[in-house]
Design an enzyme around this catalytic site. Structure first.
Site, PDB file in Angstrom:
ATOM      1  N   PRO A 181       0.833  -1.200   0.000  1.00  0.00           N
ATOM      2  CA  PRO A 181       0.000   0.000   0.000  1.00  0.00           C
ATOM      3  C   PRO A 181       0.873   1.257   0.000  1.00  0.00           C
ATOM      4  O   PRO A 181       1.782   1.397   0.819  1.00  0.00           O
ATOM      5  CB  PRO A 181      -0.800  -0.132   1.304  1.00  0.00           C
ATOM      6  CG  PRO A 181      -0.810  -1.596   1.593  1.00  0.00           C
ATOM      7  CD  PRO A 181       0.523  -2.094   1.120  1.00  0.00           C
ATOM      8  N   GLU A 182       0.621   2.154  -0.940  1.00  0.00           N
ATOM      9  CA  GLU A 182       1.360   3.402  -1.024  1.00  0.00           C
ATOM     10  C   GLU A 182       0.451   4.534  -0.568  1.00  0.00           C
ATOM     11  O   GLU A 182      -0.630   4.289  -0.029  1.00  0.00           O
ATOM     12  CB  GLU A 182       1.891   3.589  -2.444  1.00  0.00           C
ATOM     13  CG  GLU A 182       2.842   2.463  -2.850  1.00  0.00           C
ATOM     14  CD  GLU A 182       3.461   2.645  -4.231  1.00  0.00           C
ATOM     15  OE1 GLU A 182       3.353   3.747  -4.804  1.00  0.00           O
ATOM     16  OE2 GLU A 182       4.049   1.675  -4.746  1.00  0.00           O
ATOM     17  N   LYS A 210       2.859   7.164   4.854  1.00  0.00           N
ATOM     18  CA  LYS A 210       2.073   5.936   4.736  1.00  0.00           C
ATOM     19  C   LYS A 210       1.562   5.448   6.092  1.00  0.00           C
ATOM     20  O   LYS A 210       1.181   4.287   6.240  1.00  0.00           O
ATOM     21  CB  LYS A 210       2.906   4.840   4.073  1.00  0.00           C
ATOM     22  CG  LYS A 210       3.377   5.193   2.663  1.00  0.00           C
ATOM     23  CD  LYS A 210       4.224   4.081   2.078  1.00  0.00           C
ATOM     24  CE  LYS A 210       4.811   4.474   0.738  1.00  0.00           C
ATOM     25  NZ  LYS A 210       5.656   3.412   0.150  1.00  0.00           N
ATOM     26  N   HIS A 244      -5.718 -14.272   8.774  1.00  0.00           N
ATOM     27  CA  HIS A 244      -4.744 -13.186   8.820  1.00  0.00           C
ATOM     28  C   HIS A 244      -5.280 -11.924   9.491  1.00  0.00           C
ATOM     29  O   HIS A 244      -4.693 -10.853   9.351  1.00  0.00           O
ATOM     30  CB  HIS A 244      -4.261 -12.860   7.409  1.00  0.00           C
ATOM     31  CG  HIS A 244      -3.614 -14.027   6.716  1.00  0.00           C
ATOM     32  ND1 HIS A 244      -2.454 -14.611   7.193  1.00  0.00           N
ATOM     33  CD2 HIS A 244      -3.976 -14.713   5.597  1.00  0.00           C
ATOM     34  CE1 HIS A 244      -2.118 -15.612   6.374  1.00  0.00           C
ATOM     35  NE2 HIS A 244      -3.019 -15.702   5.422  1.00  0.00           N
ATOM     36  N   ARG A 296       1.271 -10.903   5.371  1.00  0.00           N
ATOM     37  CA  ARG A 296       2.729 -10.999   5.464  1.00  0.00           C
ATOM     38  C   ARG A 296       3.279 -10.463   6.785  1.00  0.00           C
ATOM     39  O   ARG A 296       4.473 -10.565   7.044  1.00  0.00           O
ATOM     40  CB  ARG A 296       3.371 -10.271   4.278  1.00  0.00           C
ATOM     41  CG  ARG A 296       2.968 -10.894   2.939  1.00  0.00           C
ATOM     42  CD  ARG A 296       3.600 -10.205   1.760  1.00  0.00           C
ATOM     43  NE  ARG A 296       5.053 -10.397   1.732  1.00  0.00           N
ATOM     44  CZ  ARG A 296       5.834  -9.920   0.771  1.00  0.00           C
ATOM     45  NH1 ARG A 296       5.310  -9.219  -0.226  1.00  0.00           N
ATOM     46  NH2 ARG A 296       7.131 -10.127   0.806  1.00  0.00           N
ATOM     47  N   ARG A 307      22.877  16.080  -7.859  1.00  0.00           N
ATOM     48  CA  ARG A 307      22.613  14.679  -7.525  1.00  0.00           C
ATOM     49  C   ARG A 307      22.936  13.784  -8.714  1.00  0.00           C
ATOM     50  O   ARG A 307      22.434  13.986  -9.819  1.00  0.00           O
ATOM     51  CB  ARG A 307      21.142  14.489  -7.151  1.00  0.00           C
ATOM     52  CG  ARG A 307      20.701  15.247  -5.920  1.00  0.00           C
ATOM     53  CD  ARG A 307      21.201  14.620  -4.656  1.00  0.00           C
ATOM     54  NE  ARG A 307      20.735  13.246  -4.497  1.00  0.00           N
ATOM     55  CZ  ARG A 307      20.937  12.516  -3.412  1.00  0.00           C
ATOM     56  NH1 ARG A 307      21.623  13.033  -2.397  1.00  0.00           N
ATOM     57  NH2 ARG A 307      20.483  11.287  -3.341  1.00  0.00           N
ATOM     58  N   ARG A 342      13.905  -2.963  -6.741  1.00  0.00           N
ATOM     59  CA  ARG A 342      12.628  -2.560  -7.314  1.00  0.00           C
ATOM     60  C   ARG A 342      12.634  -2.661  -8.836  1.00  0.00           C
ATOM     61  O   ARG A 342      13.600  -2.280  -9.491  1.00  0.00           O
ATOM     62  CB  ARG A 342      12.301  -1.117  -6.903  1.00  0.00           C
ATOM     63  CG  ARG A 342      12.156  -0.923  -5.399  1.00  0.00           C
ATOM     64  CD  ARG A 342      11.066  -1.822  -4.822  1.00  0.00           C
ATOM     65  NE  ARG A 342      10.831  -1.565  -3.425  1.00  0.00           N
ATOM     66  CZ  ARG A 342       9.917  -0.724  -2.968  1.00  0.00           C
ATOM     67  NH1 ARG A 342       9.153  -0.062  -3.813  1.00  0.00           N
ATOM     68  NH2 ARG A 342       9.761  -0.535  -1.678  1.00  0.00           N
TER      69      ARG A 342
END
Length: 269
Positions: A2-3, A57, A90, A109, A150, A259
């Site tokens: 979830p973002e 989050k 769960h 998880r 950067r 990622r």
């Protein structure tokens, strides 16, 4: 995982059922999450819930004495259910209300967290976070200043929570596509016009996802148990090998650390 849009969707879904209501007690069936469930939570009885907020989050439940801080981890979700609803495999934590309803936390998880802080000023998990992406503080001027010099690829750079919170893997990929910026570009190479466009696309992509109830790819459910629908609008994420919806070029995938990144080699430069 979830973002930000999924967490904001959850906040909006649970807030009407929690804010102004009274917490009866918590039932913890599995205390071993990413961090052990704070023992203080087990002592809470008959406490009013003053507000339901979000930072990055994290879901923040304000009580008179402090804050319950919830992170959904990799696979967590929260739902509002009648208090007598039997738990499934769960379903690890129930926050029961005096009105006969409850907030149920489900996490296959077990990489989420339920923590207690007397003050948000002492909340270590909230320290060093960058600005909210939908706030005025996240501007083209801010991004350009942070990008100066950067030599990091722009995709993982955007996912750094000290730069800006909540721009996770899905939304970084989608925003870079919308801004036509290649994910391997060095952050320091962004022009003022590109920084302006990137900030605007990040805000737009996140807002569209919030409006659609977030993105459900695997475990995420909204507070009413329904999936998020933004997955149907994804332009590049998860579409490797398929045709770009803009130009027809085959969508590519690459790795940035652990990622996976998705991009169009023609549209993104």
């Amino acid at each position: 995982m979830p973002e930000l849009p999924e967490v904001e969707t959850s906040r909006r879904g649970i807030a009407p059922f929690l804010q102004g209501k009274t917490l009866s007690h918590l039932t913890v069936r599995q205390p071993r999450l990413r961090w052990p469930v704070s023992e203080t939570l087990l002592t809470l009885r008959d406490r009013p819930i003053l507000s339901v907020q979000r930072r990055a989050k994290y879901l923040l439940l304000e009580l008179p004495e402090g804050w319950i801080v919830i992170h959904l981890g990799m696979s967590g979700s929260v739902r509002i259910l009648p208090a007598l609803t039997p738990p499934q495999k769960h379903d690890h934590i129930d926050l029961l209300l005096t009105d006969g309803m409850m907030l149920r936390y489900t996490d296959p998880r077990r990489f989420g967290a339920w923590l207690w802080y007397d003050s948000l000023a002492t909340a270590s998990v909230l320290a060093h976070l960058g600005p909210e992406p939908l706030s005025e503080a996240f501007s083209a001027e801010y991004l350009l200043e942070k990008a100066r010099g950067r030599r990091t690829a722009v995709k993982p750079w955007l996912m750094d929570n000290t730069l800006v919170v909540g721009v996770g893997n899905i939304y970084a990929s989608e925003s870079l596509f919308s801004a036509q910026i290649h994910p391997d570009r060095l952050a320091g190479s962004l022009s003022a016009d590109e920084a302006h466009l990137l900030v605007q696309t990040i805000k737009a992509v996140l807002q569209r996802s919030i409006d659609q109830g977030g993105t459900t790819l695997r475990d995420f459910l909204q507070a009413d148990g329904k999936p998020g629908y933004f997955a149907q609008q994804l332009q590049v994420y998860g579409r490797a090998g398929e045709a770009c919806l803009t130009c027809g070029t085959t969508i590519k995938r690459s790795k940035h650390g652990q990622r996976t990144t998705f991009y169009c080699p023609h549209c993104q430069r």
